[in-house]
Scaffold this motif. Structure first.
Motif, mmCIF file in Angstrom:
data_model
loop_
_atom_site.group_PDB
_atom_site.id
_atom_site.type_symbol
_atom_site.label_atom_id
_atom_site.label_comp_id
_atom_site.label_asym_id
_atom_site.label_seq_id
_atom_site.Cartn_x
_atom_site.Cartn_y
_atom_site.Cartn_z
ATOM 1 N N LEU A 38 2.268 -4.451 -9.974
ATOM 2 C CA LEU A 38 2.730 -5.330 -8.899
ATOM 3 C C LEU A 38 2.894 -4.592 -7.564
ATOM 4 O O LEU A 38 3.547 -5.085 -6.656
ATOM 5 N N GLN A 39 2.276 -3.423 -7.466
ATOM 6 C CA GLN A 39 2.376 -2.662 -6.233
ATOM 7 C C GLN A 39 1.534 -3.289 -5.126
ATOM 8 O O GLN A 39 0.681 -4.157 -5.370
ATOM 9 N N THR A 40 1.773 -2.836 -3.905
ATOM 10 C CA THR A 40 0.915 -3.142 -2.767
ATOM 11 C C THR A 40 0.507 -1.810 -2.145
ATOM 12 O O THR A 40 1.082 -0.755 -2.464
ATOM 13 N N LEU A 41 -0.455 -1.866 -1.254
ATOM 14 C CA LEU A 41 -0.847 -0.631 -0.565
ATOM 15 C C LEU A 41 0.300 -0.089 0.276
ATOM 16 O O LEU A 41 0.369 1.114 0.548
ATOM 17 N N GLU A 42 1.203 -0.978 0.668
ATOM 18 C CA GLU A 42 2.337 -0.570 1.493
ATOM 19 C C GLU A 42 3.472 0.028 0.670
ATOM 20 O O GLU A 42 4.298 0.777 1.215
ATOM 21 N N THR A 43 3.545 -0.295 -0.618
ATOM 22 C CA THR A 43 4.675 0.176 -1.427
ATOM 23 C C THR A 43 4.316 1.278 -2.409
ATOM 24 O O THR A 43 5.200 2.001 -2.863
ATOM 25 N N THR A 44 3.042 1.404 -2.763
ATOM 26 C CA THR A 44 2.688 2.396 -3.776
ATOM 27 C C THR A 44 2.971 3.805 -3.291
ATOM 28 O O THR A 44 2.662 4.162 -2.148
ATOM 29 N N THR A 45 3.580 4.586 -4.135
ATOM 30 C CA THR A 45 3.846 5.982 -3.796
ATOM 31 C C THR A 45 2.761 6.902 -4.333
ATOM 32 O O THR A 45 2.563 7.997 -3.821
ATOM 33 N N SER A 46 2.042 6.449 -5.362
ATOM 34 C CA SER A 46 0.992 7.272 -5.949
ATOM 35 C C SER A 46 -0.362 7.024 -5.295
ATOM 36 O O SER A 46 -1.255 7.880 -5.360
ATOM 37 N N GLY A 47 -0.539 5.852 -4.683
ATOM 38 C CA GLY A 47 -1.830 5.501 -4.116
ATOM 39 C C GLY A 47 -2.837 5.032 -5.141
ATOM 40 O O GLY A 47 -4.005 4.785 -4.810
ATOM 41 N N TYR A 48 -2.409 4.859 -6.392
ATOM 42 C CA TYR A 48 -3.311 4.474 -7.470
ATOM 43 C C TYR A 48 -3.651 2.988 -7.351
ATOM 44 O O TYR A 48 -2.776 2.123 -7.444
#
Length: 243
Positions: free
Chosen positions: A96-106
């Motif tokens: 449920l991540q977004t490009l704005e919230t992901t910390t791993s960039g996966y």
């Protein structure tokens, strides 16, 4: 019809160890671009086209891939066939991540959020995927959530349920998605992103059986999120035999 999509995102995995023998292997010529979403969209367009053909024939397509993002193509294919599927999503993670919230960039951590409408220009607009209403999504297990995913679920209409109690499933046709990392890594070694403390094979098999027993599963996605050659595909035989 059983399709093997031997990719992890936009990376070819020709040796992907799948738990079922495929009727067809879907490979594509990927464009020479640094835009990974454009490359992935080419893969998912192929998936959508084949799933739509299968569904129109009255079949229940099973799509096996190396990650969860292939679900975008599968759901788009069902929609092309005139279906409006709900989603029952088995996964140790929220996706449920977004490009704005992901910390791993996966990028493989975004697909369920994308199914409900996030980032439409990335893939959805390219393959004609329509948003699935949050209220028609059941997220099963998801014991390993990042803080941003926890915050999202506080206000989202996505229903989060344990494997042992799925609650009332959405009406209508269902897309059943199984990321095998939902299974406790003690019983399924070799996972790429193991999440300890999950349900065992028996519990997952029973829960998948309950969804299938509705008679409304229109397509199944199997995310083979393990390293090649570790024997994981054989270990999940009890689950895939239900299909």
């Amino acid at each position: 019809m059983r399709f093997l999509v031997p990719y992890h995102l936009d990376e070819s995995r020709p040796e992907l160890d799948a738990p079922l023998t495929a009727d067809a292997v879907l490979t594509v010529d990927l464009p020479e671009t640094e835009d990974r979403w454009a490359r992935m969209a080419v893969v998912y367009e192929s998936v959508a086209a084949r799933v739509a053909e299968s569904a129109r024939r009255g079949e229940r397509p099973v799509v096996m891939a190396g990650d969860c993002t292939t679900a975008l193509g599968t759901v788009a294919g069902l929609q092309r066939a005139g279906l409006d599927p709900a989603v029952v999503w088995f996964d140790a993670h929220g996706d449920l991540q977004t490009l704005e919230t992901t910390t791993s960039g996966y990028l493989g951590g975004l697909p369920l959020r994308m199914l409900v409408g996030y980032g439409r220009p990335l893939v959805a607009d390219r393959i004609g995927l329509r948003d699935v209403p949050e209220s028609r999504v059941v997220l099963t297990d998801a014991r390993d959530l990042d803080p941003a995913e926890v915050d999202y679920l506080k206000t989202a209409e996505v229903r989060r349920r344990p494997v042992t109690d799925l609650g009332e499933l959405p009406d209508g046709p269902i897309y059943l998605h199984i990321d095998f990392d939902v299974i406790d890594p003690e019983e399924l070694p070799g996972l790429m992103v193991p999440a300890p403390g999950g349900p065992g094979l028996r519990a997952v098999t029973a829960a998948v059986g309950r969804v299938l027993d509705t008679g409304r599963v229109a397509a199944v996605g199997l995310a083979c999120t393990w390293h090649d050659g570790v024997g994981a595909a054989e270990r999940v035989r009890s689950v895939v035999e239900l299909l």
